[in-house]
Scaffold this active site. Structure first.
Site, PDB file in Angstrom:
ATOM      1  N   ARG A 194       0.822  -1.206   0.000  1.00 19.06           N
ATOM      2  CA  ARG A 194       0.000   0.000   0.000  1.00 19.06           C
ATOM      3  C   ARG A 194       0.859   1.261   0.000  1.00 19.06           C
ATOM      4  O   ARG A 194       0.454   2.292  -0.553  1.00 19.06           O
ATOM      5  CB  ARG A 194      -0.944  -0.008   1.208  1.00 19.06           C
ATOM      6  CG  ARG A 194      -2.119  -0.952   1.022  1.00 19.06           C
ATOM      7  CD  ARG A 194      -3.025  -0.989   2.224  1.00 19.06           C
ATOM      8  NE  ARG A 194      -4.256  -1.703   1.929  1.00 19.06           N
ATOM      9  CZ  ARG A 194      -5.114  -2.123   2.848  1.00 19.06           C
ATOM     10  NH1 ARG A 194      -4.871  -1.878   4.126  1.00 19.06           N
ATOM     11  NH2 ARG A 194      -6.210  -2.768   2.510  1.00 19.06           N
ATOM     12  N   LYS A 236     -16.788 -16.188   4.476  1.00 15.77           N
ATOM     13  CA  LYS A 236     -18.245 -16.187   4.561  1.00 15.77           C
ATOM     14  C   LYS A 236     -18.937 -15.859   3.248  1.00 15.77           C
ATOM     15  O   LYS A 236     -18.566 -14.917   2.550  1.00 15.77           O
ATOM     16  CB  LYS A 236     -18.698 -15.183   5.630  1.00 15.77           C
ATOM     17  CG  LYS A 236     -18.230 -15.523   7.036  1.00 15.77           C
ATOM     18  CD  LYS A 236     -18.729 -14.494   8.030  1.00 15.77           C
ATOM     19  CE  LYS A 236     -18.294 -14.831   9.453  1.00 15.77           C
ATOM     20  NZ  LYS A 236     -18.793 -13.821  10.422  1.00 15.77           N
ATOM     21  N   GLY A 283      -7.287  -6.836  -0.065  1.00 13.33           N
ATOM     22  CA  GLY A 283      -7.505  -7.549   1.184  1.00 13.33           C
ATOM     23  C   GLY A 283      -6.647  -8.793   1.327  1.00 13.33           C
ATOM     24  O   GLY A 283      -5.448  -8.789   1.050  1.00 13.33           O
ATOM     25  N   GLY A 287     -12.508  -4.172   0.698  1.00 12.34           N
ATOM     26  CA  GLY A 287     -13.888  -3.802   0.987  1.00 12.34           C
ATOM     27  C   GLY A 287     -14.442  -2.791   0.000  1.00 12.34           C
ATOM     28  O   GLY A 287     -15.584  -2.902  -0.442  1.00 12.34           O
TER      29      GLY A 287
END
Length: 403
Positions: free
Chosen positions: A37, A202, A360, A384
């Site tokens: 980053r 998930k 991520g 996200g």
């Protein structure tokens, strides 16, 4: 509306330009373990330096609770930035206090300062609009213009992302512009065949993306912990593997929708079942119809896609012209359960077209497994934010920039 870019700010020589970067890098014992980053912020920072701006960088790191915590200090980031920029980066030990004021006042044309972690001040992430606005006003005193370049936070309505952009002449940096260009190609003009590979823990985290992309893709590959909810929806027993039973009906709806649209849903045919969640756990490769038939019985837990599935996924990926991947295929941090993630990453490097790693955990995985950033078409800096964009949501940090 059109996104405002750096050129909209005019001549920046001698002007104090606050740059909101996303320098939220992983640290271990105070040392940066992945500077991706930071490196992604360099094009914008170097452009501003070349234009003679006095650059004031602001960022967050981790999730401090509105007050200083040594483990979340940006001091190691300042040191790494100095190395990468080839010039000293002045570091302020606070965000809007005396140290910050002194660092900004000491800037000359083309020089750089980094202020301490924004989230050391509760106003950055406050739910109260007035509290965020007050903190943004305090930050604005240090700038004549504002550049938003932290793509990983544009989906958050936070003081340095949203309110600050409304207080100063503002524009998007080069990183945000590049991210949006790639995401636009994924949603509006993908070259076909177009494959999306989804993993991670998930199903519920990915439902919006699945729903929004189904009408746009040719094939959807499902791995990671979320695969077991899909397998359960198909009627398979999954042992003690991660399962969101409350999402089975939703998954069945997506499977039916995919069949109606002619979209190929590629599910695993085999998985690696472990005795427990541990790097050294005993494990077996099993077809998906016999997950509970290992020596571990119903207590077995699936921790990776199997080798047959990995080969099939790799073939589907390599045969596509556009690929978006978000979420590891297994517990890549454990060597024994990293094979699926490694196979998908390797296949992405061979794509004859656009290959996108969706930020991520996916970005962390490819670097941890030894792949270089330039082996992929694009590695997103915002997991996200990328997902919310691909869900079709409006992102407040982009709307305030005219998008």
């Amino acid at each position: 509306m059109t996104l405002r870019t750096l050129d909209s700010l005019g001549d920046l020589a001698g002007k104090r330009v606050i740059v909101r970067c996303d320098l939220n890098v992983p640290l271990s014992d105070g040392k940066i373990t992945d500077d991706g980053r930071i490196r992604a912020s360099l094009p914008t920072l170097n452009t501003l330096i070349e234009r003679g701006a006095r650059v004031v960088i602001v960022s967050h790191l981790g999730r401090p609770k509105g007050e200083p915590e040594d483990r979340y200090s940006l001091a190691p980031v300042a040191a790494r930035l100095s190395e990468l920029l080839g010039r000293e980066v002045a570091f302020a030990s606070d965000t809007i206090g005396a140290s910050a004021a002194e660092a900004v006042a000491g800037l000359e044309n083309g020089s750089v300062a980094l202020l301490e972690n924004l989230r050391f001040n509760a106003g950055e992430t406050a739910k109260d609009d007035a509290e965020r606005a007050a903190f943004a006003a305090s930050l604005a005193q240090f700038g004549d213009a504002f550049v938003s370049d932290g793509f990983g936070v544009v989906h958050r309505k936070q003081a340095s992302v949203y309110e600050l952009a409304g207080l100063l002449p503002s524009a998007a940096g080069l990183l945000i512009a590049a991210e949006l260009d790639v995401l636009d190609r994924l949603t509006e003009t993908p070259e076909r065949p177009y494959a999306v590979v989804l993993g991670g823990s998930k199903v519920s985290d990915k439902l919006g993306v699945i729903g929004h992309l189904l009408p746009r893709v040719d094939r959807l590959l499902i791995g990671g912990g979320m695969l077991f909810t899909f397998l359960a929806a198909r009627g398979y027993k999954v042992g003690s593997s991660l399962l969101e039973a409350d999402q089975i009906d939703t998954v069945l709806g997506y499977l039916a929708e995919a069949e109606k649209l002619g979209v190929e849903i590629v599910l695993p045919t085999d998985v690696i079942v472990a005795e427990k969640f541990a790097a050294d756990a005993a494990h077996e490769v099993r077809p998906v119809d016999s997950i509970e038939d290992t020596a571990f019985g119903a207590s077995g837990i699936g921790l990776d896609i199997g080798p047959d599935t990995a080969a099939a996924f790799a073939q589907a990926v390599a045969g596509s012209k556009t690929v978006f991947w978000n979420g590891p295929m297994g517990v890549f941090e454990f060597e024994a359960f990293s094979g699926g993630t490694r196979a998908v990453a390797e296949a992405l490097t061979a794509v004859d077209g656009l290959s996108v790693v969706g930020g991520g955990d996916s970005a962390a995985a490819v670097r941890a497994l030894g792949f270089a950033d330039d082996q992929f078409g694009h590695i997103s800096t915002g997991g996200g934010a990328s997902l919310e964009f691909l869900e079709g949501k409006r992102l407040p940090g982009l709307e305030v920039l005219g998008w």
